[in-house]
Write a protein that holds these residues in place. Structure first.
Motif, mmCIF file in Angstrom:
data_model
loop_
_atom_site.group_PDB
_atom_site.id
_atom_site.type_symbol
_atom_site.label_atom_id
_atom_site.label_comp_id
_atom_site.label_asym_id
_atom_site.label_seq_id
_atom_site.Cartn_x
_atom_site.Cartn_y
_atom_site.Cartn_z
ATOM 1 N N UNK A 124 0.829 -1.209 0.000
ATOM 2 C CA UNK A 124 0.000 0.000 0.000
ATOM 3 C C UNK A 124 0.865 1.262 0.000
ATOM 4 N N UNK A 125 1.901 1.263 0.833
ATOM 5 C CA UNK A 125 2.777 2.435 0.889
ATOM 6 C C UNK A 125 3.519 2.635 -0.431
ATOM 7 N N UNK A 126 3.966 1.546 -1.034
ATOM 8 C CA UNK A 126 4.654 1.651 -2.317
ATOM 9 C C UNK A 126 3.716 2.182 -3.390
ATOM 10 N N UNK A 127 2.458 1.722 -3.370
ATOM 11 C CA UNK A 127 1.479 2.194 -4.349
ATOM 12 C C UNK A 127 1.202 3.683 -4.167
ATOM 13 N N UNK A 128 1.083 4.126 -2.918
ATOM 14 C CA UNK A 128 0.854 5.551 -2.653
ATOM 15 C C UNK A 128 2.037 6.378 -3.140
ATOM 16 N N UNK A 129 3.251 5.888 -2.915
ATOM 17 C CA UNK A 129 4.454 6.609 -3.350
ATOM 18 C C UNK A 129 4.477 6.752 -4.865
ATOM 19 N N UNK A 130 4.217 5.663 -5.579
ATOM 20 C CA UNK A 130 4.234 5.706 -7.046
ATOM 21 C C UNK A 130 3.149 6.639 -7.565
ATOM 22 N N UNK A 131 1.951 6.547 -6.994
ATOM 23 C CA UNK A 131 0.844 7.405 -7.431
ATOM 24 C C UNK A 131 1.159 8.875 -7.171
ATOM 25 N N UNK A 132 1.695 9.191 -5.982
ATOM 26 C CA UNK A 132 1.991 10.585 -5.645
ATOM 27 C C UNK A 132 3.071 11.164 -6.560
ATOM 28 N N UNK A 133 4.107 10.385 -6.848
ATOM 29 C CA UNK A 133 5.170 10.877 -7.728
ATOM 30 C C UNK A 133 4.677 11.029 -9.163
ATOM 31 N N UNK A 134 3.827 10.110 -9.626
ATOM 32 C CA UNK A 134 3.245 10.249 -10.964
ATOM 33 C C UNK A 134 2.405 11.516 -11.045
ATOM 34 N N UNK A 135 1.592 11.779 -10.022
ATOM 35 C CA UNK A 135 0.763 12.991 -9.993
ATOM 36 C C UNK A 135 1.623 14.246 -9.908
ATOM 37 N N UNK A 136 2.772 14.138 -9.203
ATOM 38 C CA UNK A 136 3.668 15.288 -9.107
ATOM 39 C C UNK A 136 4.212 15.677 -10.482
ATOM 40 N N UNK A 137 4.714 14.692 -11.229
ATOM 41 C CA UNK A 137 5.255 15.001 -12.553
ATOM 42 C C UNK A 137 4.155 15.493 -13.489
ATOM 43 N N UNK A 138 2.979 14.937 -13.363
ATOM 44 C CA UNK A 138 1.852 15.396 -14.187
ATOM 45 C C UNK A 138 1.481 16.832 -13.830
ATOM 46 N N UNK A 139 1.542 17.131 -12.534
ATOM 47 C CA UNK A 139 1.175 18.470 -12.066
ATOM 48 C C UNK A 139 2.159 19.534 -12.550
ATOM 49 N N UNK A 140 3.472 19.270 -12.417
ATOM 50 C CA UNK A 140 4.443 20.304 -12.778
ATOM 51 C C UNK A 140 4.491 20.537 -14.294
ATOM 52 N N UNK A 141 4.084 19.540 -15.073
ATOM 53 C CA UNK A 141 4.037 19.733 -16.514
ATOM 54 C C UNK A 141 2.878 20.635 -16.928
ATOM 55 N N UNK A 142 1.822 20.666 -16.108
ATOM 56 C CA UNK A 142 0.634 21.446 -16.445
ATOM 57 C C UNK A 142 0.551 22.773 -15.705
ATOM 58 N N UNK A 143 1.323 22.920 -14.647
ATOM 59 C CA UNK A 143 1.230 24.128 -13.829
ATOM 60 C C UNK A 143 1.972 25.297 -14.472
ATOM 61 N N UNK A 144 1.383 26.480 -14.359
ATOM 62 C CA UNK A 144 2.035 27.678 -14.886
ATOM 63 C C UNK A 144 3.183 28.132 -14.000
ATOM 64 N N UNK A 153 9.916 21.208 -14.869
ATOM 65 C CA UNK A 153 10.200 19.845 -15.347
ATOM 66 C C UNK A 153 11.569 19.689 -15.994
ATOM 67 N N UNK A 154 12.017 20.712 -16.742
ATOM 68 C CA UNK A 154 13.294 20.556 -17.438
ATOM 69 C C UNK A 154 14.478 20.485 -16.477
ATOM 70 N N UNK A 155 14.283 20.970 -15.227
ATOM 71 C CA UNK A 155 15.354 20.870 -14.234
ATOM 72 C C UNK A 155 15.490 19.458 -13.672
ATOM 73 N N UNK A 156 14.483 18.610 -13.929
ATOM 74 C CA UNK A 156 14.514 17.233 -13.432
ATOM 75 C C UNK A 156 14.888 16.254 -14.536
ATOM 76 N N UNK A 211 20.127 17.815 -17.691
ATOM 77 C CA UNK A 211 19.775 17.693 -16.274
ATOM 78 C C UNK A 211 19.430 16.254 -15.890
ATOM 79 N N UNK A 212 18.667 15.566 -16.747
ATOM 80 C CA UNK A 212 18.185 14.234 -16.400
ATOM 81 C C UNK A 212 19.285 13.257 -16.070
ATOM 82 N N UNK A 213 20.305 13.185 -16.937
ATOM 83 C CA UNK A 213 21.392 12.220 -16.718
ATOM 84 C C UNK A 213 22.174 12.541 -15.447
ATOM 85 N N UNK A 214 22.458 13.829 -15.235
ATOM 86 C CA UNK A 214 23.221 14.220 -14.044
ATOM 87 C C UNK A 214 22.404 13.974 -12.780
#
Length: 364
Positions: free
Chosen positions: A251-271, A277-280, A285-288
């Protein structure tokens, strides 16, 4: 940098401040440096106290290790938040508020008799510690004029020195006193630094109207939840009675995956995202970031447990075991200087490759 008061010049980027008192640059730098040193020491001081802390609070080594994990988690999440708060409310306010929060949390850490409360207070300590760096940097930039580059450049050595002497202080407190001393020592120091900062750190310049941006509370909550539940799930794997298929772990692992997926989705859509996103994952940036997360995470985790291993495996006392981490800190100071010269001659790729090979060999 002179300890004498220096008046602002008309050409100073920080600008004239009318009837404000002259800035004591040497004293301001000393205040800022002491706060940064206190924060960096606390990131490593607990490492040599883990066995004493484990027995004193009658807990497992997994939960005792969370006193380090909680500090790292709070620091990672709150560091960019503190930078934004410094922009919104002023670096001086955030700096003094961070010192007060850090000091109060240190006091409670030294008084608790419950591992879970200690973990929570370590996270609060990190919230205060994370506020030091961005606010301190802005204080230096606003008030040091042409000397600001040299002053900010010295911050790196402060962090390295703090990380190096932290385990030694921890060993001294555990050997000749109690693990509670590693937290309580921050109280008089924090009070003194806060009083000096209130007296000598200059007030912030007024911000122009309409320049404040909203804080991305949703992004902060999603990132923090994802990291927290992910690390909780990993911690349960270290408990002897836990199985990978245990429902709580899943359950905790599922919550972690869901929260991180929502985080990346959120920052891509947020003004106005918490982290762009490009800093991550952006080019360059991504490889480093992946390299830093992999090597930094593994190395930090192992290094933090070296004193505990030495105590259990070789029968060293806490003070002798702490010396093992001094070598790593000293090497970090020396090699960071060497790396600066190497970067100028070879570019960034060669030091990354060479450093990665040496880190892998050292871990092996």
């Amino acid at each position: 940098m002179s300890a004498q008061p220096e008046s602002r010049e008309a050409g100073d980027p920080s600008g004239p401040r009318g009837k404000d008192r002259p800035v004591h640059r040497g004293l301001v730098f000393a205040i800022v440096a002491f706060a940064l040193l206190m924060m960096s020491i606390d990131s490593t001081i607990v490492a040599t106290a883990l066995p004493s802390l484990q027995s004193g609070l009658q807990t497992s080594i997994g939960w005792a290790g969370w006193t380090i994990t909680a500090y790292s988690l709070g620091f990672v999440v709150m560091l960019p938040v503190s930078g934004r708060l410094s922009e919104l409310y002023g670096s001086r306010r955030v700096f003094i508020g961070s010192i007060i929060a850090f000091t109060i949390a240190s006091l409670v850490c030294g008084m608790v008799d419950n591992i879970y409360l200690l973990i929570a207070m370590r996270a609060l300590q990190a919230v205060g510690g994370a506020g030091f760096t961005p606010s301190a940097t802005k204080i230096i930039v606003d008030n040091f004029g042409s000397a600001r580059d040299r002053a900010v450049g010295l911050f790196g050595s402060i962090f390295s020195v703090g990380a190096m002497i932290g385990p030694v202080f921890g060993g001294l407190f555990v050997t000749y006193g109690s693990w509670r001393g590693i937290f309580l020592v921050n109280v008089p120091i924090g009070l003194a630094v806060a009083a000096l900062a209130f007296r000598y750190v200059p007030a912030d310049r007024p911000r122009p109207e309409g320049t404040r941006t909203r804080l991305d509370a949703t992004g902060i909550a999603l990132l923090g939840s994802g990291l927290l539940f992910g690390m909780l799930a990993a911690s349960y794997l270290g408990e002897a009675a836990t199985h990978v298929s245990w429902p709580l772990f899943s359950s905790m692992l599922a919550v972690a995956i869901l929260a991180l997926w929502m985080f990346f989705r959120h920052i891509e859509r947020s003004a106005n995202p918490f982290i762009a996103p490009h800093l991550i994952i952006g080019p360059g940036f991504g490889a480093v970031n992946l390299l830093n997360a992999t090597y930094g995470g593994v190395t930090s985790g192992v290094i933090a447990l070296v004193p505990l291993y030495a105590i259990n495996r070789y029968g060293l006392n806490a003070l002798d075991a702490s010396v093992l981490l001094v070598a790593q800190g000293a090497a970090a100071i020396v090699l960071s200087i060497v790396s600066v010269f190497a970067l100028r001659r070879t570019g960034y790729k060669a030091p990354l490759y060479v450093g990665g090979v040496f880190m892998a060999a050292g871990m092996l």
